[in-house]
Motif scaffolding. Structure first.
Motif, PDB file in Angstrom:
ATOM      1  N   THR A 232     -32.566  -0.308 -56.586  1.00  0.00           N
ATOM      2  CA  THR A 232     -32.575  -1.708 -57.030  1.00  0.00           C
ATOM      3  C   THR A 232     -33.734  -2.213 -57.225  1.00  0.00           C
ATOM      4  O   THR A 232     -34.614  -2.118 -56.293  1.00  0.00           O
ATOM      5  N   SER A 233     -33.977  -2.743 -58.361  1.00  0.00           N
ATOM      6  CA  SER A 233     -35.549  -3.171 -58.559  1.00  0.00           C
ATOM      7  C   SER A 233     -35.569  -4.482 -59.468  1.00  0.00           C
ATOM      8  O   SER A 233     -34.615  -4.553 -60.317  1.00  0.00           O
ATOM      9  N   ILE A 234     -36.690  -5.350 -59.379  1.00  0.00           N
ATOM     10  CA  ILE A 234     -36.605  -6.362 -60.479  1.00  0.00           C
ATOM     11  C   ILE A 234     -38.177  -6.521 -60.885  1.00  0.00           C
ATOM     12  O   ILE A 234     -39.077  -6.084 -60.268  1.00  0.00           O
ATOM     13  N   LYS A 235     -38.084  -6.494 -62.280  1.00  0.00           N
ATOM     14  CA  LYS A 235     -39.317  -6.190 -62.903  1.00  0.00           C
ATOM     15  C   LYS A 235     -40.066  -7.719 -63.098  1.00  0.00           C
ATOM     16  O   LYS A 235     -39.462  -8.793 -63.274  1.00  0.00           O
ATOM     17  N   THR A 236     -41.313  -7.809 -62.796  1.00  0.00           N
ATOM     18  CA  THR A 236     -42.048  -8.968 -63.112  1.00  0.00           C
ATOM     19  C   THR A 236     -43.393  -8.431 -64.171  1.00  0.00           C
ATOM     20  O   THR A 236     -43.431  -7.439 -64.695  1.00  0.00           O
TER      21      THR A 236
ATOM     22  N   THR B  78     -46.592  -8.267 -63.677  1.00  0.00           N
ATOM     23  CA  THR B  78     -47.467  -6.906 -63.346  1.00  0.00           C
ATOM     24  C   THR B  78     -47.038  -5.854 -62.564  1.00  0.00           C
ATOM     25  O   THR B  78     -47.828  -5.299 -62.131  1.00  0.00           O
ATOM     26  N   GLY B  79     -45.791  -5.736 -62.533  1.00  0.00           N
ATOM     27  CA  GLY B  79     -45.264  -4.828 -61.551  1.00  0.00           C
ATOM     28  C   GLY B  79     -43.712  -4.970 -61.210  1.00  0.00           C
ATOM     29  O   GLY B  79     -42.986  -5.324 -62.183  1.00  0.00           O
ATOM     30  N   HIS B  80     -43.085  -4.748 -60.150  1.00  0.00           N
ATOM     31  CA  HIS B  80     -41.587  -4.778 -59.947  1.00  0.00           C
ATOM     32  C   HIS B  80     -41.467  -4.755 -58.288  1.00  0.00           C
ATOM     33  O   HIS B  80     -42.427  -4.225 -57.618  1.00  0.00           O
ATOM     34  N   TRP B  81     -40.533  -5.655 -58.098  1.00  0.00           N
ATOM     35  CA  TRP B  81     -39.801  -5.472 -56.745  1.00  0.00           C
ATOM     36  C   TRP B  81     -39.216  -4.444 -56.424  1.00  0.00           C
ATOM     37  O   TRP B  81     -37.563  -4.375 -57.275  1.00  0.00           O
ATOM     38  N   LYS B  82     -39.283  -3.447 -55.337  1.00  0.00           N
ATOM     39  CA  LYS B  82     -38.031  -2.668 -55.190  1.00  0.00           C
ATOM     40  C   LYS B  82     -37.523  -2.828 -53.749  1.00  0.00           C
ATOM     41  O   LYS B  82     -38.269  -3.117 -52.802  1.00  0.00           O
ATOM     42  N   GLU B  83     -36.222  -2.568 -53.763  1.00  0.00           N
ATOM     43  CA  GLU B  83     -35.393  -3.108 -52.739  1.00  0.00           C
ATOM     44  C   GLU B  83     -35.509  -2.010 -51.659  1.00  0.00           C
ATOM     45  O   GLU B  83     -35.462  -0.895 -51.884  1.00  0.00           O
ATOM     46  N   SER B  84     -35.604  -2.373 -50.510  1.00  0.00           N
ATOM     47  CA  SER B  84     -35.711  -1.424 -49.194  1.00  0.00           C
ATOM     48  C   SER B  84     -34.887  -1.604 -48.299  1.00  0.00           C
ATOM     49  O   SER B  84     -34.783  -0.708 -47.350  1.00  0.00           O
ATOM     50  N   LYS B  85     -34.250  -2.701 -48.329  1.00  0.00           N
ATOM     51  CA  LYS B  85     -32.994  -2.816 -47.428  1.00  0.00           C
ATOM     52  C   LYS B  85     -32.254  -4.064 -47.831  1.00  0.00           C
ATOM     53  O   LYS B  85     -32.661  -4.949 -48.490  1.00  0.00           O
ATOM     54  N   SER B  86     -30.693  -3.584 -47.770  1.00  0.00           N
ATOM     55  CA  SER B  86     -29.902  -4.567 -48.551  1.00  0.00           C
ATOM     56  C   SER B  86     -28.729  -5.020 -47.613  1.00  0.00           C
ATOM     57  O   SER B  86     -28.444  -4.425 -46.673  1.00  0.00           O
ATOM     58  N   ASN B  87     -28.338  -6.383 -48.005  1.00  0.00           N
ATOM     59  CA  ASN B  87     -27.059  -6.847 -47.250  1.00  0.00           C
ATOM     60  C   ASN B  87     -27.126  -7.034 -45.842  1.00  0.00           C
ATOM     61  O   ASN B  87     -26.378  -6.588 -45.276  1.00  0.00           O
ATOM     62  N   SER B  88     -28.342  -7.288 -45.142  1.00  0.00           N
ATOM     63  CA  SER B  88     -28.466  -7.715 -43.519  1.00  0.00           C
ATOM     64  C   SER B  88     -27.649  -8.996 -43.465  1.00  0.00           C
ATOM     65  O   SER B  88     -28.045  -9.881 -44.232  1.00  0.00           O
ATOM     66  N   HIS B  89     -26.822  -8.906 -42.527  1.00  0.00           N
ATOM     67  CA  HIS B  89     -26.323 -10.220 -42.163  1.00  0.00           C
ATOM     68  C   HIS B  89     -27.161 -11.260 -41.392  1.00  0.00           C
ATOM     69  O   HIS B  89     -28.049 -10.852 -40.736  1.00  0.00           O
ATOM     70  N   ILE B  90     -26.907 -12.490 -41.963  1.00  0.00           N
ATOM     71  CA  ILE B  90     -27.581 -13.666 -41.248  1.00  0.00           C
ATOM     72  C   ILE B  90     -26.524 -14.259 -40.522  1.00  0.00           C
ATOM     73  O   ILE B  90     -25.754 -14.866 -41.076  1.00  0.00           O
ATOM     74  N   PHE B  91     -27.131 -14.906 -39.434  1.00  0.00           N
ATOM     75  CA  PHE B  91     -26.128 -15.651 -38.538  1.00  0.00           C
ATOM     76  C   PHE B  91     -26.763 -17.092 -38.162  1.00  0.00           C
ATOM     77  O   PHE B  91     -28.014 -17.003 -37.943  1.00  0.00           O
ATOM     78  N   ASN B  92     -25.998 -17.838 -37.838  1.00  0.00           N
ATOM     79  CA  ASN B  92     -26.382 -19.079 -37.308  1.00  0.00           C
ATOM     80  C   ASN B  92     -26.408 -19.107 -35.704  1.00  0.00           C
ATOM     81  O   ASN B  92     -25.966 -18.295 -35.244  1.00  0.00           O
ATOM     82  N   LYS B  93     -26.606 -20.210 -35.119  1.00  0.00           N
ATOM     83  CA  LYS B  93     -26.930 -20.361 -33.710  1.00  0.00           C
ATOM     84  C   LYS B  93     -25.376 -20.109 -33.048  1.00  0.00           C
ATOM     85  O   LYS B  93     -25.342 -19.769 -32.032  1.00  0.00           O
ATOM     86  N   GLY B  94     -24.297 -20.236 -34.024  1.00  0.00           N
ATOM     87  CA  GLY B  94     -23.123 -20.147 -33.468  1.00  0.00           C
ATOM     88  C   GLY B  94     -22.499 -18.839 -33.693  1.00  0.00           C
ATOM     89  O   GLY B  94     -21.301 -18.311 -33.391  1.00  0.00           O
ATOM     90  N   SER B  95     -23.448 -18.010 -33.921  1.00  0.00           N
ATOM     91  CA  SER B  95     -23.042 -16.379 -34.328  1.00  0.00           C
ATOM     92  C   SER B  95     -22.174 -16.173 -35.374  1.00  0.00           C
ATOM     93  O   SER B  95     -21.233 -15.269 -35.643  1.00  0.00           O
ATOM     94  N   GLN B  96     -22.087 -17.384 -36.528  1.00  0.00           N
ATOM     95  CA  GLN B  96     -21.310 -17.020 -37.634  1.00  0.00           C
ATOM     96  C   GLN B  96     -22.075 -16.605 -38.799  1.00  0.00           C
ATOM     97  O   GLN B  96     -23.401 -16.965 -39.042  1.00  0.00           O
TER      98      GLN B  96
END
Length: 213
Positions: free
Chosen positions: A106-110, A112-130
């Motif tokens: 997965t990459s996003i062209k810009t 002067t170059g491109h962004w290459k994905e190195s890690k995907s779909n990591s969960h983000i939790f709030n302080k209530g563990s949701q």
């Protein structure tokens, strides 16, 4: 972001869409005190900025900038100095998702170059563990394929954190369309360095812990 400031902004999200910007400005005025950084946690970036933008409500502050597309987040063309409350070479944006190539990577062209994905779909939790959203991490590569130290964290929200009465088809579409982004230059501590660099240590800690508040 400091603990006190985090509490101010977080408290604004406990009520249904209190004007967080007003709360924050009332607390700190126009300037952060010396020694403070604008350093929102991933869940704060999602709840107090991305979701507010999606719902058409004021964001917690105007420090986070609005950009047309992730494609425009090119390190060589961004004016990161405008983030006067952030750490050096670090910026925060709300953008629309860009078209991305997904053959083998997965990459996003810009420009002067491109962004290459190195890690995907990591969960983000709030302080209530949701779970409040997900994070995709990208590394920037120049046009000649050279890897750089620029990193992009792309945050998406999930529909479950939006009040049911506000979850229209239009809002659902915007949840799919908009992302919050943090771009930064990842400092590297060389083996021969013997002087303790607190900001480098902060970056390393953030990489390990930022998925969980």
């Amino acid at each position: 972001m400091s603990t006190d400031m985090s509490k101010v902004l977080a408290s604004s999200s406990s009520n249904e869409h209190v004007d967080a910007k007003v709360v924050a400005e009332k607390e700190i005025g126009d300037n952060l005190p010396p020694g403070y950084y604008f350093l929102p946690s991933p869940s704060e970036l999602i709840q107090l900025y991305l979701v507010q933008k999606i719902l058409g409500l004021p964001m917690a502050s105007d420090i986070v900038k609005i950009m047309d597309s992730v494609e425009h987040l090119d390190p060589d063309q961004l004016k990161l100095e405008e983030f006067k409350y952030s750490r050096d070479n670090e910026g925060y944006y709300i953008t629309k998702k860009a078209e991305r190539k997904t053959d083998e990577e997965t990459s996003i062209k810009t420009t002067t170059g491109h962004w290459k994905e190195s890690k995907s779909n990591s969960h983000i939790f709030n302080k209530g563990s949701q779970i409040v959203g997900y994070k995709n991490t990208f590394t920037f590569y120049e046009a000649d394929g050279k890897e750089t130290a620029w990193r992009l964290n792309e945050y998406t929200a999930i529909p479950d954190i939006v009040p049911v009465d506000a979850l229209t088809d239009t809002v659902r579409a915007k949840i799919e369309e908009y992302v919050a982004c943090k771009i930064r230059f990842k400092k590297v501590k060389l083996p021969e360095e013997i002087i303790y660099d607190e900001e480098i240590e902060m970056d390393e800690d953030e990489d390990e812990d930022e998925d969980v508040d």
